[in-house]
Design a protein around this motif. Structure first.
Motif, PDB file in Angstrom:
ATOM      1  N   ARG A  97       0.849  -1.183   0.000  1.00 55.51           N
ATOM      2  CA  ARG A  97       0.000   0.000   0.000  1.00 55.51           C
ATOM      3  C   ARG A  97       0.887   1.237   0.000  1.00 55.51           C
ATOM      4  NH1 ARG A  97      -0.055  -1.282   5.582  1.00 55.51           N
ATOM      5  NH2 ARG A  97       0.055   0.551   6.932  1.00 55.51           N
ATOM      6  N   ASP A 109       3.303  -4.612   2.753  1.00 54.72           N
ATOM      7  CA  ASP A 109       2.758  -4.757   4.099  1.00 54.72           C
ATOM      8  C   ASP A 109       2.348  -6.159   4.505  1.00 54.72           C
ATOM      9  OD1 ASP A 109       0.498  -4.833   2.562  1.00 54.72           O
ATOM     10  OD2 ASP A 109      -0.421  -3.027   3.384  1.00 54.72           O
ATOM     11  N   TYR A 111       3.943 -10.393   3.971  1.00 51.77           N
ATOM     12  CA  TYR A 111       5.225 -11.034   3.657  1.00 51.77           C
ATOM     13  C   TYR A 111       5.335 -11.444   2.187  1.00 51.77           C
ATOM     14  CZ  TYR A 111       9.427 -13.433   5.396  1.00 51.77           C
ATOM     15  OH  TYR A 111      10.716 -13.809   5.681  1.00 51.77           O
TER      16      TYR A 111
ATOM     17  N   LEU B  37      -4.421  14.205   5.330  1.00 49.47           N
ATOM     18  CA  LEU B  37      -3.766  12.947   4.963  1.00 49.47           C
ATOM     19  C   LEU B  37      -3.447  12.098   6.181  1.00 49.47           C
ATOM     20  CD1 LEU B  37      -1.412  13.983   2.092  1.00 49.47           C
ATOM     21  CD2 LEU B  37      -3.393  12.490   2.009  1.00 49.47           C
ATOM     22  N   ASP B  42      -5.404   4.006   7.281  1.00 56.82           N
ATOM     23  CA  ASP B  42      -5.061   3.395   6.010  1.00 56.82           C
ATOM     24  C   ASP B  42      -6.257   2.670   5.436  1.00 56.82           C
ATOM     25  OD1 ASP B  42      -2.695   4.329   6.737  1.00 56.82           O
ATOM     26  OD2 ASP B  42      -1.642   2.412   6.772  1.00 56.82           O
ATOM     27  N   TRP B  44      -7.498   0.102   2.063  1.00 51.01           N
ATOM     28  CA  TRP B  44      -7.107  -0.684   0.910  1.00 51.01           C
ATOM     29  C   TRP B  44      -8.302  -1.512   0.479  1.00 51.01           C
ATOM     30  CZ3 TRP B  44      -4.491  -1.178   5.654  1.00 51.01           C
ATOM     31  CH2 TRP B  44      -4.953  -2.228   6.467  1.00 51.01           C
ATOM     32  N   GLU B  45      -8.201  -2.013  -0.699  1.00 53.85           N
ATOM     33  CA  GLU B  45      -9.265  -2.853  -1.222  1.00 53.85           C
ATOM     34  C   GLU B  45      -9.324  -4.114  -0.373  1.00 53.85           C
ATOM     35  OE1 GLU B  45      -9.955  -4.899  -5.457  1.00 53.85           O
ATOM     36  OE2 GLU B  45      -9.258  -2.824  -5.538  1.00 53.85           O
ATOM     37  N   TYR B  67      -3.071  -7.176  10.361  1.00 59.98           N
ATOM     38  CA  TYR B  67      -1.987  -8.068   9.944  1.00 59.98           C
ATOM     39  C   TYR B  67      -1.053  -7.370   8.972  1.00 59.98           C
ATOM     40  CZ  TYR B  67      -4.893  -8.700   5.786  1.00 59.98           C
ATOM     41  OH  TYR B  67      -5.630  -8.473   4.658  1.00 59.98           O
ATOM     42  N   ARG B  68      -1.537  -6.298   8.340  1.00 53.38           N
ATOM     43  CA  ARG B  68      -0.653  -5.571   7.437  1.00 53.38           C
ATOM     44  C   ARG B  68       0.321  -4.721   8.240  1.00 53.38           C
ATOM     45  NH1 ARG B  68      -2.813  -4.240   1.969  1.00 53.38           N
ATOM     46  NH2 ARG B  68      -4.502  -5.692   1.577  1.00 53.38           N
ATOM     47  N   TRP B  69       1.501  -4.574   7.707  1.00 54.48           N
ATOM     48  CA  TRP B  69       2.548  -3.872   8.420  1.00 54.48           C
ATOM     49  C   TRP B  69       2.135  -2.446   8.744  1.00 54.48           C
ATOM     50  CZ3 TRP B  69       6.640  -5.218  10.992  1.00 54.48           C
ATOM     51  CH2 TRP B  69       7.573  -4.236  11.341  1.00 54.48           C
ATOM     52  N   ASP B  70       2.329  -2.089  10.002  1.00 54.03           N
ATOM     53  CA  ASP B  70       2.132  -0.709  10.409  1.00 54.03           C
ATOM     54  C   ASP B  70       3.187  -0.424  11.475  1.00 54.03           C
ATOM     55  OD1 ASP B  70       1.438   1.738  11.362  1.00 54.03           O
ATOM     56  OD2 ASP B  70      -0.702   1.306  11.568  1.00 54.03           O
ATOM     57  N   HIS B  84       2.929 -13.656   6.695  1.00 52.79           N
ATOM     58  CA  HIS B  84       2.464 -14.200   5.418  1.00 52.79           C
ATOM     59  C   HIS B  84       0.943 -14.154   5.435  1.00 52.79           C
ATOM     60  CE1 HIS B  84       5.743 -15.991   3.124  1.00 52.79           C
ATOM     61  NE2 HIS B  84       6.328 -16.335   4.264  1.00 52.79           N
ATOM     62  N   GLU B  85       0.338 -13.728   4.360  1.00 48.89           N
ATOM     63  CA  GLU B  85      -1.126 -13.659   4.322  1.00 48.89           C
ATOM     64  C   GLU B  85      -1.778 -15.003   4.620  1.00 48.89           C
ATOM     65  OE1 GLU B  85      -1.486 -11.939   0.389  1.00 48.89           O
ATOM     66  OE2 GLU B  85      -2.529 -10.230   1.246  1.00 48.89           O
ATOM     67  N   GLU B  86      -1.170 -16.083   4.104  1.00 52.10           N
ATOM     68  CA  GLU B  86      -1.849 -17.375   4.263  1.00 52.10           C
ATOM     69  C   GLU B  86      -1.812 -17.890   5.703  1.00 52.10           C
ATOM     70  OE1 GLU B  86       0.701 -16.862   2.147  1.00 52.10           O
ATOM     71  OE2 GLU B  86       2.128 -18.539   2.150  1.00 52.10           O
TER      72      GLU B  86
END
Lengths: 435, 462
Positions: A97, A109, A111, B37, B42, B44-45, B67-70, B84-86
């Motif tokens: 993103r 964001d 892995y 801003l 954040d 996202w789709e 789970y997304r990096w912040d 990892h998403e999975e």
């Protein structure tokens, strides 16, 4: 007074306007809007590159890595990398993103392959436990153009310059050709003897390519026996090896390393000109720097049953000595050992047995004399009792050592590498043996 | 002077004017529709993962799972990577099944909704600490929980499932005691032993000091929540086996005291039966990641974990029809002895000697219900490595004691039972295929070979 007052009025009005003009600059817009605009611009560039992007990271923790990225509009990114065979052949999808921090920022964001080198688990990154290879996966955009994006890692400052890939490059990456470059490099190193580069200055620079530590090194030993080396980390690219640090030699830049498929050879661009690797059957580093008292090697053994028969005149000398010893009650010569036994001392030893099968050694000790060119002569100091008994039979070999001037060098034959004492002025005459 | 005064007035006027210009020009500038801003967070789709998390955490419990990096959520001095998403759904499924669902069974759903941390942050790697340890979970003020090491998570690995749930239960217990404090006596059980250098202790050392884990010894609060987390995720069996391994009786006593306070706390403060919660948690873990099953026949026999199996016939409706009819035949047969209406109360098969087993019949005579009679019948007994059991009837043991003599009296009347055992081969198994997790009562089953509808089962004992 009126003028003065007008002046003050004007001043206040100007001040008043000025106070706000920082916010109301119709030409520059406001910073938020500019940031937003550059975010949109970055998003546009990322996803609109028809064939994706290519870039290398040389993390602070060492090594170098190449990546191929395909950014989608929906926050998805596909990656390939030269990290290993699997990452070079199987694309992996993860998310990214864009975010307006102080600069437009791209964050990988979840892995993906780019995180492998940043992973604090040393068994994954190959770096240090707790910090990995000190790489990045959050990057600020430094400059944005149609075919180039300059990015800088936020945590560790890794530079990542992305270039828009051509169709051919994209196809090659997706076809797993990076892994083909691993294979090419591996088999080149397996098959080639000792690669070096001749820069035309009389110095042969040994080439060392380490695929595991991703290091490219050039080295030679100077007149003072000092090993001089220059090196850089590298990443595998479709063309060859891309260096992470600029290397210079004799004031000129050594460019990247390229593979020439037709010539089956690598070359570097030196001052812009291709310079192919040369191949030596023997190591480029002179043996004299490795062979001697207290050094890596200090003994050479000639045993005709063990070493290959090389075209040296010494073989005749040995045969004469063998026959001479056999003439003394059928004693059998097994091998000749030459040892640098002290700072300036050498021992010539003959191992033999008598007809009863008992093993004996006959030793002669020499003082080593080294001339200005580094050539060696051996000056008799003492001989043991066995040499008193059998020395006459071995006279040809003893004379060979006592009457010639030698230099130390490598010799190779039948795929084997040996050390040798080569007779100065006669390259076809040398005593040689295994270390 | 007049002039001066006028200048002053003019200056004053111009000041006001200037200010007016200032404020006027600024007022125009203010555009409230302009996006600020980053303020809206954040976006996202949404992916399938996001929808799943919404449906399972955000909507029902108002728990956000990030789970997304912040980077702003994490310690910037550490090197960490996103998951990892999975791995996201698998680990959060386990969080749900092994924590939320468990509490929901024991409480009103409001409970989790009210006390759950508002945010989970997932991190792919462990957090490495300078003292050589790694952090696998972290909580901030009952609001946010960070789960590390998500990339190593595997649902099928029970150890990993337990570790993850231990973190969840640990952090949740912090929230509970931060809302309502536990009894102050807790801090007095092992006073003075709390230490900042807990990481130098081994598990064994900590336990011999009366701490369930090394981390327990860092402070009473950590001690309290570690007790809860360990008791819940290790289950009764695991917890008891930890205590059984401690040599120092004072340490065991201390842990028992702590356990008691935990149990009381849950009951008094939250109206939760802790042991039941423990059993439910253990069952959930077992369902998520079943532990390997030890075949019963290796645990049943002379000198084994179980040496006997008893059948309480009053609970007989689960027994197979085939066995029940045999039992009824024996029961009715016994009733005809002197037409006294004697009836069988219980049966037990015991393994007291290698190669032998004994079937004990407990029965009563209606004429004197206060008296219970016993009769023992001998069998030769073999069991194969695969758990196939064979009984050969040898009659009541010779020794002249009442149990044997009784058997000699009723033998012919209850012969149907002896014949059943003698004539069939049986496969030994756990009644439900595996031990009943979290339960102290375990059941074995003998099934007639090649006839899965023909079996009897009973409670195991020794």
């Amino acid at each position: 007074m009126k003028t003065k007052l007008n002046y003050i009025y004007t001043l206040f009005i100007v001040m008043g306007l000025l106070g706000c003009s920082l916010e109301e600059d119709l030409v520059l817009e406001n910073p938020d809007e500019r940031l937003l605009a550059s975010l949109e611009e970055l998003q546009g560039k990322l996803q609109n590159a028809a064939h994706g992007w290519i870039g290398n990271i040389y993390p602070a923790g060492g090594k170098g890595f190449s990546f191929y990225f395909e950014f989608g509009a929906n926050g998805r990114v596909n990656m390939l990398s030269d990290f290993n065979d699997a990452t070079a052949t199987d694309a992996y999808e993860s998310s990214y993103r864009l975010k307006a921090l102080q600069r437009p920022t791209i964050i990988f964001d979840t892995y993906g392959y780019i995180h492998l080198i940043a992973d604090p688990d040393e068994s994954i990154s190959g770096g240090v436990r707790g910090s990995g290879l000190k790489s990045d996966f959050e990057f600020a955009a430094i400059s944005i153009s149609d075919d180039m994006l300059e990015l800088e890692g936020i945590k560790n400052g890794s530079k990542l310059t992305l270039f828009a890939a051509t169709q051919a490059q994209a196809e090659a990456w997706k076809g797993g050709e990076i892994s083909e470059m691993f294979r090419i490099t591996r088999s080149f190193l397996d098959e080639v003897g000792f690669p070096y580069i001749d820069f035309g200055d009389g110095i042969r620079q040994a080439v060392d390519i380490s695929s595991s530590s991703k290091m490219f090194q050039l080295s030679y030993v100077d007149d003072n026996e000092q090993s001089i080396s220059i090196s850089s980390n590298f990443a595998f690219t479709l063309e060859g090896l891309s260096l992470g640090e600029e290397m210079t030699y004799n004031g000129k830049v050594i460019g990247n390393i390229y593979w020439d498929q037709e010539a089956s050879n690598f070359y570097i661009l030196y001052d812009g000109n291709p310079l192919y690797f040369s191949n030596s059957p023997t190591p480029i580093i002179p043996l004299r720097t490795l062979f001697g008292f207290g050094k890596q090697y200090n003994m050479l053994t000639y045993n005709p049953l063990v070493v290959s028969a090389l075209p040296s005149k010494f073989l005749d000398v040995y045969e004469a000595g063998r026959a001479g010893l056999f003439g003394l009650s059928s004693r059998r010569l097994n091998r000749v050992e030459f040892t640098i036994s002290g700072a300036n001392e050498a021992i010539l030893n003959f191992a033999y047995n008598n007809t009863a099968g008992s093993n004996f050694n006959a030793r002669t000790t020499y003082r080593i004399r080294t001339d200005d060119e580094g050539n060696l002569t051996f000056e008799f100091i003492a001989r043991d009792n066995n040499t008193n008994v059998v020395g006459s039979g071995l006279a040809s070999i003893i004379n060979y050592f006592e009457s010639n001037k030698f230099r130390i060098d490598w010799v190779a034959g039948d795929g084997n590498l040996y050390g040798a004492l080569v007779v100065v002025d006669d390259d076809e005459s040398y005593f040689y043996g295994a270390f | 002077m007049k002039n001066h005064r006028k200048i002053y007035q003019n200056i004053k006027a111009s000041l006001i004017f200037g200010l007016l210009v200032n404020s006027f020009s600024c007022a125009v500038q203010e555009d409230l529709t302009k996006p600020i801003l980053g303020l809206e967070g954040d976006t996202w789709e949404k992916t399938e993962i996001d929808h799943w998390l919404d449906e399972n955490f955000l909507i029902p419990y108002n728990v956000e799972v990030k789970y997304r990096w912040d980077a702003s959520e994490l310690d910037i001095d550490r090197t960490l990577v996103p998951p990892h998403e999975e791995r996201v759904i698998p680990i959060m499924e386990v969080v749900k099944e092994g924590w939320i669902d468990v509490y929901n069974k024991e409480t009103q759903e409001e409970f989790i909704k009210r006390y759950a941390p508002k945010q989970y942050q997932l991190v792919g790697s462990p957090q490495y600490n300078s003292n050589g340890t790694i952090t696998v979970g972290q909580a901030e003020a009952g609001r946010k929980v960070v789960l590390f090491r998500v990339n190593q998570f595997e649902r099928s690995n029970q150890t990993m499932v337990k570790r993850t749930l231990k973190t969840i239960h640990h952090e949740f217990a912090h929230i509970l005691h931060q809302n309502i404090m536990y009894a102050p006596e807790y801090k007095e059980i092992t006073p003075g032993a709390y230490t900042a250098s807990w990481n130098t202790l081994s598990d064994t050392q900590a336990r011999e000091m009366g701490f369930i884990t090394p981390y327990s010894s860092s402070s009473p609060d950590e001690d309290f929540v570690e007790m809860i987390a360990i008791m819940l995720t290790e289950g009764k069996l695991g917890y008891e086996s930890i205590l059984a391994g401690i040599n120092n009786p004072q340490a065991v006593q201390a842990l028992r005291r702590k356990e008691e306070i935990v149990v009381t706390y849950f009951k008094q403060v939250w109206d939760i039966d802790f042991y039941h919660l423990q059993e439910t948690t253990a069952q959930a873990i077992e369902e998520i990641s079943p532990s390997p099953v030890t075949p019963l026949h290796t645990l049943l026999g002379v000198g084994q974990t179980y040496t006997k199996m008893g059948m309480d016939i009053s609970a007989g409706e689960d027994q197979s029809a085939a066995f029940l009819s045999v039992f009824q035949a024996a029961n009715e047969g016994l009733g005809t002895l002197g037409n006294a209406g004697r009836f069988i109360e219980a049966l037990e098969i015991s393994f007291i000697e290698t190669g032998k087993s004994l079937v004990s019949v407990t029965y009563k005579n209606p004429s004197n219900l206060n008296s219970t009679f016993y009769a023992d019948f001998g069998f030769d007994y073999t069991v194969t490595p695969e758990g196939l059991a064979n009984f050969t009837y040898t009659g009541p043991p010779a020794e002249s004691v009442s149990r044997n003599n009784n058997a000699r009296v009723i033998e012919t009347y209850v012969m149907a039972l002896m014949d059943y055992l003698n004539d069939n081969n049986f496969q030994i198994s756990w009644k439900n295929g595996r031990p009943d997790i979290g339960s102290s009562d375990q059941f074995g089953r003998f099934t007639v070979v090649d006839d899965s509808e023909n079996f009897f089962f009973g409670i195991l004992g020794n």
